[in-house]
Design a protein around this motif. Structure first.
Motif, PDB file in Angstrom:
ATOM      1  N   ILE A 104     -14.541 -34.551  53.034  1.00 59.36           N
ATOM      2  CA  ILE A 104     -14.998 -34.148  51.692  1.00 59.36           C
ATOM      3  C   ILE A 104     -16.653 -33.594  52.039  1.00 59.36           C
ATOM      4  O   ILE A 104     -17.320 -34.566  52.671  1.00 59.36           O
ATOM      5  N   THR A 105     -16.968 -32.424  51.760  1.00 58.70           N
ATOM      6  CA  THR A 105     -18.370 -32.025  51.812  1.00 58.70           C
ATOM      7  C   THR A 105     -18.615 -31.766  50.230  1.00 58.70           C
ATOM      8  O   THR A 105     -17.875 -30.972  49.542  1.00 58.70           O
ATOM      9  N   LEU A 142     -27.460 -34.511  44.926  1.00 61.78           N
ATOM     10  CA  LEU A 142     -26.213 -35.406  45.771  1.00 61.78           C
ATOM     11  C   LEU A 142     -25.688 -34.276  46.735  1.00 61.78           C
ATOM     12  O   LEU A 142     -24.906 -33.382  46.434  1.00 61.78           O
ATOM     13  N   ASP A 143     -25.793 -34.632  48.239  1.00 62.23           N
ATOM     14  CA  ASP A 143     -25.354 -34.022  49.085  1.00 62.23           C
ATOM     15  C   ASP A 143     -24.485 -34.975  50.015  1.00 62.23           C
ATOM     16  O   ASP A 143     -25.275 -35.911  50.348  1.00 62.23           O
ATOM     17  N   LEU A 144     -23.123 -34.436  50.363  1.00 65.44           N
ATOM     18  CA  LEU A 144     -22.509 -35.559  51.187  1.00 65.44           C
ATOM     19  C   LEU A 144     -21.573 -34.782  52.221  1.00 65.44           C
ATOM     20  O   LEU A 144     -21.238 -33.739  51.857  1.00 65.44           O
ATOM     21  N   ASP A 145     -21.239 -35.357  53.160  1.00 60.90           N
ATOM     22  CA  ASP A 145     -20.276 -34.946  54.337  1.00 60.90           C
ATOM     23  C   ASP A 145     -19.926 -36.354  55.012  1.00 60.90           C
ATOM     24  O   ASP A 145     -20.324 -37.197  55.625  1.00 60.90           O
ATOM     25  N   LEU A 146     -18.467 -36.522  54.472  1.00 60.14           N
ATOM     26  CA  LEU A 146     -18.046 -37.883  54.766  1.00 60.14           C
ATOM     27  C   LEU A 146     -16.426 -37.489  55.117  1.00 60.14           C
ATOM     28  O   LEU A 146     -15.924 -36.701  54.536  1.00 60.14           O
ATOM     29  N   THR A 147     -16.173 -38.269  56.346  1.00 62.31           N
ATOM     30  CA  THR A 147     -14.706 -38.225  56.888  1.00 62.31           C
ATOM     31  C   THR A 147     -13.930 -39.439  56.627  1.00 62.31           C
ATOM     32  O   THR A 147     -14.770 -40.582  57.116  1.00 62.31           O
ATOM     33  N   TRP A 148     -12.872 -39.349  56.364  1.00 62.59           N
ATOM     34  CA  TRP A 148     -11.890 -40.471  56.171  1.00 62.59           C
ATOM     35  C   TRP A 148     -10.833 -40.615  57.375  1.00 62.59           C
ATOM     36  O   TRP A 148     -10.038 -39.541  57.569  1.00 62.59           O
ATOM     37  N   THR A 149     -10.975 -41.436  58.270  1.00 63.33           N
ATOM     38  CA  THR A 149      -9.977 -41.647  59.359  1.00 63.33           C
ATOM     39  C   THR A 149      -8.855 -42.636  59.251  1.00 63.33           C
ATOM     40  O   THR A 149      -9.496 -44.000  58.767  1.00 63.33           O
ATOM     41  N   THR A 150      -7.766 -42.256  59.351  1.00 62.88           N
ATOM     42  CA  THR A 150      -6.652 -43.336  59.049  1.00 62.88           C
ATOM     43  C   THR A 150      -6.688 -44.565  59.682  1.00 62.88           C
ATOM     44  O   THR A 150      -7.003 -44.609  61.027  1.00 62.88           O
ATOM     45  N   ASP A 151      -6.715 -45.577  58.960  1.00 66.85           N
ATOM     46  CA  ASP A 151      -6.914 -46.997  59.774  1.00 66.85           C
ATOM     47  C   ASP A 151      -5.748 -47.941  59.443  1.00 66.85           C
ATOM     48  O   ASP A 151      -5.909 -49.006  58.890  1.00 66.85           O
ATOM     49  N   GLY A 152      -4.335 -47.452  59.244  1.00 62.63           N
ATOM     50  CA  GLY A 152      -3.397 -48.203  58.913  1.00 62.63           C
ATOM     51  C   GLY A 152      -2.203 -47.307  58.807  1.00 62.63           C
ATOM     52  O   GLY A 152      -2.258 -46.164  59.243  1.00 62.63           O
TER      53      GLY A 152
END
Length: 325
Positions: A104-105, A142-152
């Motif tokens: 999500i950016t 608000l600025d964001l750059d986030l990555t969700w990596t599967t852990d399960g």
């Protein structure tokens, strides 16, 4: 044999809506800094039959002002895309690797709130959009750059078109030019169905314990017809659907629960009893522009303490429709 809760990679993409007025498709994600010093949640909800998309996001730190970004007037992304913007908000969701990596950016107007209950005035009937003269707090960017990596293991609920994925989260959050690096646990989920936020309440929670165990649950509070969903996922074990669930909370000021207790069973191994302590609140007000109905939606970054000695971090939410039992 394929487990009943298996998620298809094709479900990561958008779905064809029905003609129901409140049919929506939601991409939802949250995170907690590994030490519990910072957290946030983000949601893009698309309502194609109303030709509008919702952006609701809150960044929290214990004992510090929160940063709330709400925009209920974004355009629905074109086609099967996941990009939406207007003059104040730009949001891009990207399935970089189905069921493995999600990014999500965003760059969005936001409001700095000294007290979490002020969020019920941001974008609501008694307030304005973030940064507007009617807003209760100071304007921010608000600025964001986030990555969700599967852990399960991704988990698809059996009774509703929705799945959740335990993740690790990494990236940056920038508030008025101040950059904060993120590294810690989180989750993301995706749902598509008619959803009436104002019809009944619920409690949802997602925890990662220190031993790597993931616990996700939903306590649906339909009067006379309680329903629950959820699972326990040990770090090195198989997914175990929840077979019994009780969630109780202690009322706090402004409808923000002061504490909660979760009791659950999977039918495998001992039952779990977990104390829930909010570390910081990130609520928003949800409103139905057609009917005028509203729902208070307190979310909180929390600490979990299990009676068997396990502990961890995560998020909990309550949907509190005004006037609902």
């Amino acid at each position: 044999m394929t487990a009943a809760w298996t998620v298809s990679p094709s479900d990561e993409t958008r779905h064809t809506p029905t003609d129901e007025d409140l049919w929506s498709e939601s991409y939802y994600a949250d995170f907690v800094q590994e030490d519990g010093s910072l957290g946030g949640w983000l949601r893009l909800g698309m309502y194609p039959n109303r030709q509008v998309a919702w952006w609701t996001t809150y960044i929290v730190e214990p004992d510090r002002p929160g940063v709330c970004s709400v925009n209920y007037g974004l355009p629905v992304p074109a086609g099967t895309g996941l990009v939406t913007e207007d003059a104040a908000t730009q949001v891009t969701l990207e399935v970089r690797d189905p069921l493995q990596e999600f990014r999500i950016t965003a760059s969005a107007a936001a409001t700095v709130l000294e007290r979490p209950e002020q969020a019920y005035e941001v974008g609501g009937d008694s307030g304005g959009s973030p940064g507007s003269p009617g807003s209760p707090g100071a304007a921010a960017r608000l600025d964001l750059d986030l990555t969700w990596t599967t852990d399960g293991t991704p988990y698809h609920y059996i009774l509703t078109p929705r799945y959740e994925i335990p993740c690790t989260v990494a990236g940056t959050i920038t508030i008025d030019g101040a950059v904060m690096s993120i590294a810690g646990p989180g989750q993301r989920d995706h749902s598509w169905a008619a959803r009436d936020w104002w019809a009944f309440g619920w409690c949802w929670s997602s925890a990662r314990l220190d031993d790597g165990t993931r616990i996700h649950l939903s306590d649906i509070r339909v009067p006379g017809m309680p329903v629950f969903f959820g699972y326990v996922q040990p770090a090195l074990g198989e997914v175990r659907p929840i077979t019994a669930l009780s969630v109780t909370e202690e009322a706090g000021a402004h409808g923000l629960p002061a504490s909660a207790r979760i009791e659950l069973s999977t039918g495998v191994g001992p039952d779990l009893a977990i104390a829930v302590t909010p570390l910081a609140y990130g609520p928003v007000l949800l409103r139905d522009d057609k009917s005028g109905r509203t729902s208070h939606f307190p979310r909180a970054m929390v600490h979990y303490e299990a009676e068997d000695g396990g502990s961890g971090l995560g998020w909990i939410e309550w949907n509190q429709p005004d006037g609902a039992t």
